[in-house]
Motif scaffolding. Sequence first.
Motif, PDB file in Angstrom:
ATOM      1  N   SER A  74       0.377  -0.913  -0.123  1.00 39.87           N
ATOM      2  CA  SER A  74       0.118   0.077   0.166  1.00 39.87           C
ATOM      3  C   SER A  74       1.080   1.049   0.376  1.00 39.87           C
ATOM      4  O   SER A  74       1.822   0.648   0.464  1.00 39.87           O
ATOM      5  CB  SER A  74      -0.969  -0.431   1.062  1.00 39.87           C
TER       6      SER A  74
ATOM      7  N   SER B 246       1.041   3.923   2.232  1.00 42.01           N
ATOM      8  CA  SER B 246       1.127   3.877   3.206  1.00 42.01           C
ATOM      9  C   SER B 246       2.525   3.223   4.315  1.00 42.01           C
ATOM     10  O   SER B 246       3.242   3.346   4.242  1.00 42.01           O
ATOM     11  CB  SER B 246       0.303   3.131   4.634  1.00 42.01           C
TER      12      SER B 246
ATOM     13  N   THR C 299      -1.811  10.227   6.698  1.00 45.34           N
ATOM     14  CA  THR C 299      -0.857   8.364   6.370  1.00 45.34           C
ATOM     15  C   THR C 299      -0.166   9.007   6.133  1.00 45.34           C
ATOM     16  O   THR C 299       0.991   8.637   7.298  1.00 45.34           O
ATOM     17  CB  THR C 299      -1.786   7.932   5.938  1.00 45.34           C
TER      18      THR C 299
ATOM     19  N   THR D 119       3.647  15.701  -0.676  1.00 41.96           N
ATOM     20  CA  THR D 119       2.843  14.690  -1.333  1.00 41.96           C
ATOM     21  C   THR D 119       2.894  16.180  -2.421  1.00 41.96           C
ATOM     22  O   THR D 119       2.823  17.510  -2.263  1.00 41.96           O
ATOM     23  CB  THR D 119       1.628  14.932  -0.463  1.00 41.96           C
TER      24      THR D 119
ATOM     25  N   TYR E  14      -4.216  16.774  -1.143  1.00 41.61           N
ATOM     26  CA  TYR E  14      -5.322  15.799  -0.795  1.00 41.61           C
ATOM     27  C   TYR E  14      -6.392  16.701  -0.900  1.00 41.61           C
ATOM     28  O   TYR E  14      -7.754  16.827  -0.995  1.00 41.61           O
ATOM     29  CB  TYR E  14      -5.175  15.345  -0.114  1.00 41.61           C
TER      30      TYR E  14
ATOM     31  N   ASP F 287       5.449  11.819  -2.611  1.00 38.72           N
ATOM     32  CA  ASP F 287       3.907  10.976  -2.985  1.00 38.72           C
ATOM     33  C   ASP F 287       3.354  10.871  -3.909  1.00 38.72           C
ATOM     34  O   ASP F 287       2.801  12.692  -3.914  1.00 38.72           O
ATOM     35  CB  ASP F 287       3.226  11.045  -1.660  1.00 38.72           C
TER      36      ASP F 287
ATOM     37  N   HIS G 223      -2.009  11.739  -5.732  1.00 32.86           N
ATOM     38  CA  HIS G 223      -3.029  12.467  -6.005  1.00 32.86           C
ATOM     39  C   HIS G 223      -2.067  12.968  -7.653  1.00 32.86           C
ATOM     40  O   HIS G 223      -2.772  13.947  -8.674  1.00 32.86           O
ATOM     41  CB  HIS G 223      -3.252  13.451  -5.731  1.00 32.86           C
TER      42      HIS G 223
ATOM     43  N   CYS H 102       0.081   6.168  -5.138  1.00 33.41           N
ATOM     44  CA  CYS H 102      -1.636   5.117  -5.380  1.00 33.41           C
ATOM     45  C   CYS H 102      -2.088   4.218  -6.701  1.00 33.41           C
ATOM     46  O   CYS H 102      -1.930   5.190  -7.999  1.00 33.41           O
ATOM     47  CB  CYS H 102      -2.720   6.079  -4.386  1.00 33.41           C
TER      48      CYS H 102
ATOM     49  N   LYS I 144      -6.355   5.119  -7.432  1.00 34.03           N
ATOM     50  CA  LYS I 144      -7.059   6.830  -7.542  1.00 34.03           C
ATOM     51  C   LYS I 144      -7.225   7.050  -9.131  1.00 34.03           C
ATOM     52  O   LYS I 144      -7.843   6.236  -9.141  1.00 34.03           O
ATOM     53  CB  LYS I 144      -5.894   7.773  -7.053  1.00 34.03           C
TER      54      LYS I 144
HETATM   55  C1  LIG Z   1      -4.687   8.412  -0.971  1.00 36.54           C
HETATM   56  C2  LIG Z   1      -3.133   8.160  -0.888  1.00 36.54           C
HETATM   57  C3  LIG Z   1      -2.691   7.375   0.353  1.00 36.54           C
HETATM   58  C4  LIG Z   1      -3.212   6.652   0.640  1.00 36.54           C
HETATM   59  O1  LIG Z   1      -3.070   5.385   1.418  1.00 36.54           O
HETATM   60  P1  LIG Z   1      -3.627   4.324   1.540  1.00 36.54           P
HETATM   61  O2  LIG Z   1      -1.947   3.565   2.198  1.00 36.54           O
HETATM   62  O3  LIG Z   1      -3.354   3.170   0.355  1.00 36.54           O
HETATM   63  O4  LIG Z   1      -4.319   4.156   2.653  1.00 36.54           O
HETATM   64  C5  LIG Z   1      -1.238   8.378   1.190  1.00 36.54           C
HETATM   65  N1  LIG Z   1      -0.778   9.305   0.534  1.00 36.54           N
HETATM   66  C6  LIG Z   1      -1.587  10.288   0.206  1.00 36.54           C
HETATM   67  C7  LIG Z   1      -0.886  11.734  -0.003  1.00 36.54           C
HETATM   68  C8  LIG Z   1      -2.637   9.912  -1.086  1.00 36.54           C
HETATM   69  O5  LIG Z   1      -3.490  10.889  -1.277  1.00 36.54           O
END
Ligand SMILES: *Cc1c(COP(=O)(O)O)cnc(C)c1O
Length: 431
Positions: free
Chosen positions: A96, A98, A131, A169, A173, A198, A201, A221, A224
Amino acid sequence: MTTLRNCQQFDAQDPLRSLRDQFHLPAGVIYLDGNSLGVLPRTAAARVAEVVTKEWGEGLIRSWNSAGWFEAPQRLGNKIARLIGAGPGEVVATDSTSVNLYKVLSAAFTLAQQDAPQRHKIVSERSNFPTDLYIAQGMCKERGCELQLVEPDGIAAALTPEVAVLMLTHVNYRTGAMHDMAALTAAAHAAGVLTVWDLAHSAGAVPVDLTTARADFAIGCGYKYLNGGPGAPAFVWVNPRHADRFWQPLSGWWGHAAPFAFTPDYQPAPGIGRYLCGTQPMISMAALECGVDSVLAAEAIGGMAALRAKSLTLSDLFIELVESRCAGHGLTLATPRERGRRGSQVCLARAHSAEPSGTSGAYAMIQALIARGVIGDFRAGDGEQPDILRFGFTPLYTRYADVWNAVEQLRQVLQTSEWQAPQFNQQQSVT
Ligand SMILES: *Cc1c(COP(=O)(O)O)cnc(C)c1O
């Protein structure tokens, strides 16, 4: 002002319009949440069924070799690489977002400390996705580092000699604001700091060029904009200049140089392969591959540049129509107006104090819109940040007429005050 008729003409002339046929889209729904969970590619159900009935049912364990299961993380990684400016052999699809963040953050921190042991800080943005901050906090507990959170305009100033890693990121988000990856990476490197990006998005949403930006580590990810399905595997990239220099903490057997030698000592696989941990989920991988292929289908008609151009035009249209048709209801634009500074979503903010009850009403507005078949989502603010109504514009399947109709529904929800009805004001567990 742009009319529905104009929008229908834009759709008829849209060079990307055939891409929509790749997807199953439920009747009566305008889906503006592909930034949270991408839609179902038409190929996915049959492909997943084939993996289950043929590859698992008939092939059984032989399918690890005969059906290409074992190489799936690398094969998908090579496809994703084409969307993020990475080379073949530099990306794996796995685990994942995370979990992958933990792996790269730990690897980046270890590398930075090897060169400069006094560097003990990780800098990130206060409004980063939670996260990401939680993973960093957990790692700091374990490794004795310190997480420093700053506002976007304070990032460059925070890059002091105590900092090991800048973790950002790319597209925020909540607001859809996009960082200048190349400029921030250059600033970080000038200060001796490694970068972790990250792309949750960004991948499949905006052009990304990790190689040109000289970024150090990236993750992203699968469910998405890559349309890989709920909980799809995510991905990891490491700049080849760090390949073979780094160690990642989840040193499982799939990241071993020779997993089927079954030796007691861990020997990391060369390059990106060491970012794998354990056995990968093949049914999910199959769905993810269908999703990634649905984005790569745009390569024949302009690729990410064409997708980006349409995404910006859709977003501009939404902003124009909301500002002209939904004025006077306390909604403000929370996304940068400047094209180069936003991703593929538009966010509207509503202040907490907007209603006598002390709530913003944003949650109820989204619920009322969903009841009318327009699916966006809600992201809660806090004492300082306003609540957000979030709308993602995925150029693979969103039509200009969808944007017009979505704004018309929003106009009606606001004008009739129907969002104040009790059924729209009961919060569910997933927003
Ligand atoms: C959607 C998203 C995640 C998702 O993490 P998961 O481990 O898939 O739940 C993590 N970081 C960002 C910035 C996101 O937008």
